[in-house]
Write a protein that holds these residues in place. Structure first.
Motif, PDB file in Angstrom:
ATOM      1  N   GLU A  99     -20.040-124.052  45.345  1.00  0.00           N
ATOM      2  CA  GLU A  99     -21.040-123.070  44.594  1.00  0.00           C
ATOM      3  C   GLU A  99     -22.091-122.255  45.059  1.00  0.00           C
ATOM      4  O   GLU A  99     -21.796-121.924  46.536  1.00  0.00           O
ATOM      5  CB  GLU A  99     -21.726-124.442  45.302  1.00  0.00           C
ATOM      6  N   PHE A 100     -22.754-121.387  44.654  1.00  0.00           N
ATOM      7  CA  PHE A 100     -23.841-120.937  44.790  1.00  0.00           C
ATOM      8  C   PHE A 100     -24.261-121.250  45.581  1.00  0.00           C
ATOM      9  O   PHE A 100     -25.526-122.693  46.060  1.00  0.00           O
ATOM     10  CB  PHE A 100     -25.001-120.206  43.694  1.00  0.00           C
ATOM     11  N   VAL A 101     -25.388-120.867  47.185  1.00  0.00           N
ATOM     12  CA  VAL A 101     -26.266-120.750  48.362  1.00  0.00           C
ATOM     13  C   VAL A 101     -27.654-119.884  48.378  1.00  0.00           C
ATOM     14  O   VAL A 101     -28.086-120.781  47.962  1.00  0.00           O
ATOM     15  CB  VAL A 101     -25.358-120.629  49.621  1.00  0.00           C
ATOM     16  N   ALA A 102     -26.824-118.349  47.861  1.00  0.00           N
ATOM     17  CA  ALA A 102     -28.476-117.469  48.425  1.00  0.00           C
ATOM     18  C   ALA A 102     -27.741-116.154  47.589  1.00  0.00           C
ATOM     19  O   ALA A 102     -26.776-115.420  47.984  1.00  0.00           O
ATOM     20  CB  ALA A 102     -28.361-117.192  49.474  1.00  0.00           C
ATOM     21  N   ALA A 103     -28.671-115.718  46.533  1.00  0.00           N
ATOM     22  CA  ALA A 103     -28.456-114.066  46.406  1.00  0.00           C
ATOM     23  C   ALA A 103     -29.156-113.581  47.246  1.00  0.00           C
ATOM     24  O   ALA A 103     -30.119-113.735  47.076  1.00  0.00           O
ATOM     25  CB  ALA A 103     -27.966-114.030  45.170  1.00  0.00           C
ATOM     26  N   ILE A 104     -28.792-111.873  46.824  1.00  0.00           N
ATOM     27  CA  ILE A 104     -30.019-110.393  46.973  1.00  0.00           C
ATOM     28  C   ILE A 104     -29.625-109.769  46.375  1.00  0.00           C
ATOM     29  O   ILE A 104     -27.951-109.402  45.914  1.00  0.00           O
ATOM     30  CB  ILE A 104     -30.069-110.758  48.390  1.00  0.00           C
ATOM     31  N   ASP A 105     -30.288-109.672  45.087  1.00  0.00           N
ATOM     32  CA  ASP A 105     -30.174-108.194  44.149  1.00  0.00           C
ATOM     33  C   ASP A 105     -31.198-107.289  44.714  1.00  0.00           C
ATOM     34  O   ASP A 105     -30.911-106.451  46.230  1.00  0.00           O
ATOM     35  CB  ASP A 105     -30.858-108.596  42.722  1.00  0.00           C
ATOM     36  N   TRP A 106     -30.453-105.436  44.209  1.00  0.00           N
ATOM     37  CA  TRP A 106     -30.358-104.397  44.663  1.00  0.00           C
ATOM     38  C   TRP A 106     -31.861-103.899  45.140  1.00  0.00           C
ATOM     39  O   TRP A 106     -32.096-103.540  46.066  1.00  0.00           O
ATOM     40  CB  TRP A 106     -29.809-103.459  43.714  1.00  0.00           C
ATOM     41  N   GLY A 107     -32.051-104.977  44.497  1.00  0.00           N
ATOM     42  CA  GLY A 107     -34.330-104.651  45.226  1.00  0.00           C
ATOM     43  C   GLY A 107     -34.148-105.442  45.526  1.00  0.00           C
ATOM     44  O   GLY A 107     -36.375-105.412  45.698  1.00  0.00           O
ATOM     45  N   ARG A 108     -33.915-106.358  46.867  1.00  0.00           N
ATOM     46  CA  ARG A 108     -34.525-107.225  47.856  1.00  0.00           C
ATOM     47  C   ARG A 108     -35.048-108.505  47.025  1.00  0.00           C
ATOM     48  O   ARG A 108     -35.252-109.088  47.770  1.00  0.00           O
ATOM     49  CB  ARG A 108     -35.366-106.971  48.709  1.00  0.00           C
ATOM     50  N   GLY A 109     -35.209-108.757  46.055  1.00  0.00           N
ATOM     51  CA  GLY A 109     -35.137-110.095  44.978  1.00  0.00           C
ATOM     52  C   GLY A 109     -33.990-111.477  45.157  1.00  0.00           C
ATOM     53  O   GLY A 109     -33.173-110.369  45.391  1.00  0.00           O
ATOM     54  N   THR A 110     -34.571-112.442  46.616  1.00  0.00           N
ATOM     55  CA  THR A 110     -33.979-113.133  46.534  1.00  0.00           C
ATOM     56  C   THR A 110     -33.646-114.461  45.773  1.00  0.00           C
ATOM     57  O   THR A 110     -34.411-114.948  45.067  1.00  0.00           O
ATOM     58  CB  THR A 110     -34.015-113.424  48.003  1.00  0.00           C
ATOM     59  N   GLY A 155     -22.887-106.637  39.860  1.00  0.00           N
ATOM     60  CA  GLY A 155     -23.606-105.013  39.812  1.00  0.00           C
ATOM     61  C   GLY A 155     -24.793-105.798  40.035  1.00  0.00           C
ATOM     62  O   GLY A 155     -25.724-106.559  40.909  1.00  0.00           O
ATOM     63  N   TYR A 156     -25.883-104.863  39.593  1.00  0.00           N
ATOM     64  CA  TYR A 156     -27.546-105.343  40.130  1.00  0.00           C
ATOM     65  C   TYR A 156     -28.001-106.408  40.211  1.00  0.00           C
ATOM     66  O   TYR A 156     -28.540-106.282  41.328  1.00  0.00           O
ATOM     67  CB  TYR A 156     -28.044-104.377  39.119  1.00  0.00           C
ATOM     68  N   ILE A 157     -27.974-107.042  39.742  1.00  0.00           N
ATOM     69  CA  ILE A 157     -28.301-108.323  39.543  1.00  0.00           C
ATOM     70  C   ILE A 157     -28.199-109.826  39.663  1.00  0.00           C
ATOM     71  O   ILE A 157     -26.694-109.779  39.830  1.00  0.00           O
ATOM     72  CB  ILE A 157     -29.715-107.940  38.049  1.00  0.00           C
ATOM     73  N   ILE A 158     -28.745-110.546  40.385  1.00  0.00           N
ATOM     74  CA  ILE A 158     -28.345-112.178  40.804  1.00  0.00           C
ATOM     75  C   ILE A 158     -27.761-112.340  39.805  1.00  0.00           C
ATOM     76  O   ILE A 158     -28.159-113.066  38.544  1.00  0.00           O
ATOM     77  CB  ILE A 158     -29.188-112.889  41.044  1.00  0.00           C
ATOM     78  N   ARG A 159     -26.580-113.374  39.485  1.00  0.00           N
ATOM     79  CA  ARG A 159     -26.275-114.864  38.967  1.00  0.00           C
ATOM     80  C   ARG A 159     -25.261-115.335  39.901  1.00  0.00           C
ATOM     81  O   ARG A 159     -25.591-115.528  40.702  1.00  0.00           O
ATOM     82  CB  ARG A 159     -24.563-113.759  38.089  1.00  0.00           C
ATOM     83  N   TYR A 160     -25.443-116.542  39.188  1.00  0.00           N
ATOM     84  CA  TYR A 160     -25.158-118.319  39.740  1.00  0.00           C
ATOM     85  C   TYR A 160     -23.589-118.853  39.444  1.00  0.00           C
ATOM     86  O   TYR A 160     -23.132-119.280  40.873  1.00  0.00           O
ATOM     87  CB  TYR A 160     -25.834-118.935  40.027  1.00  0.00           C
ATOM     88  N   ASN A 161     -22.682-117.834  38.551  1.00  0.00           N
ATOM     89  CA  ASN A 161     -21.470-118.132  39.006  1.00  0.00           C
ATOM     90  C   ASN A 161     -20.581-117.556  39.412  1.00  0.00           C
ATOM     91  O   ASN A 161     -20.190-116.367  39.037  1.00  0.00           O
ATOM     92  CB  ASN A 161     -21.459-118.682  37.104  1.00  0.00           C
ATOM     93  N   GLU A 162     -19.606-118.269  39.858  1.00  0.00           N
ATOM     94  CA  GLU A 162     -19.150-117.168  40.846  1.00  0.00           C
ATOM     95  C   GLU A 162     -17.412-116.408  39.726  1.00  0.00           C
ATOM     96  O   GLU A 162     -17.191-115.405  40.409  1.00  0.00           O
ATOM     97  CB  GLU A 162     -17.580-117.973  41.603  1.00  0.00           C
ATOM     98  N   ASN A 163     -17.557-116.741  38.941  1.00  0.00           N
ATOM     99  CA  ASN A 163     -16.803-116.113  37.681  1.00  0.00           C
ATOM    100  C   ASN A 163     -17.578-115.099  37.626  1.00  0.00           C
ATOM    101  O   ASN A 163     -16.944-113.705  36.799  1.00  0.00           O
ATOM    102  CB  ASN A 163     -16.373-117.017  36.501  1.00  0.00           C
ATOM    103  N   ASP A 164     -18.775-114.777  38.267  1.00  0.00           N
ATOM    104  CA  ASP A 164     -19.628-113.717  38.000  1.00  0.00           C
ATOM    105  C   ASP A 164     -19.219-112.318  38.677  1.00  0.00           C
ATOM    106  O   ASP A 164     -19.997-110.965  38.638  1.00  0.00           O
ATOM    107  CB  ASP A 164     -20.734-113.774  37.274  1.00  0.00           C
TER     108      ASP A 164
END
Length: 122
Positions: free
Chosen positions: A46-57, A99-108
């Motif tokens: 399962e997805f827990v947390a992510a941070i994008d290239w611009g530090r959005g979380t 890539g640059y932006i957050i996704r929530y599916n492990e397949n991405d």
């Protein structure tokens, strides 16, 4: 060759804290979204947390207010600070990059680390 290497897992009592690290190499780290996933015994990852290239979380609801994801682009490292740990947080935690932006599916996600075990005792 891309490598993601997690560290910082271990055994901790409920209410305690751990900080996971994921050191990346072989990719332009600052351009990547980085994520933490986890897999408990007998459950799907399962997805827990992510941070994008611009530090959005973003975070899964069950960890909001307890976990904090951050990144240090100078060290090519992403962190997961885990506070107020609960037995249900017990899992293997995986670092992933895409890539640059957050996704929530492990397949991405394109790249994965080998995982680090977190065990929270009651």
């Amino acid at each position: 060759q891309v490598q993601l290497v997690e560290s910082g897992g271990g055994l901790v009592q409920a209410g305690g804290s751990l900080r996971l690290s994921c050191a990346a190499s072989g990719l332009i780290f600052s351009n990547r979204a980085m994520a933490w996933f986890r897999q408990a015994p007998g459950k799907e990852r399962e997805f827990v947390a992510a941070i994008d290239w611009g530090r959005g979380t973003d975070y899964v609801a069950s960890v909001k207010g307890r976990f904090t994801i951050s990144r240090d682009n100078a060290k090519n490292t992403v962190y997961l600070q885990m506070n107020s740990l609960k037995p249900e947080d017990t899992a293997v935690y995986y670092c992933a990059a895409r890539g640059y932006i957050i996704r929530y599916n492990e397949n991405d996600y394109d790249y994965w680390g080998q995982g680090t075990q977190v065990t929270v005792s009651s």
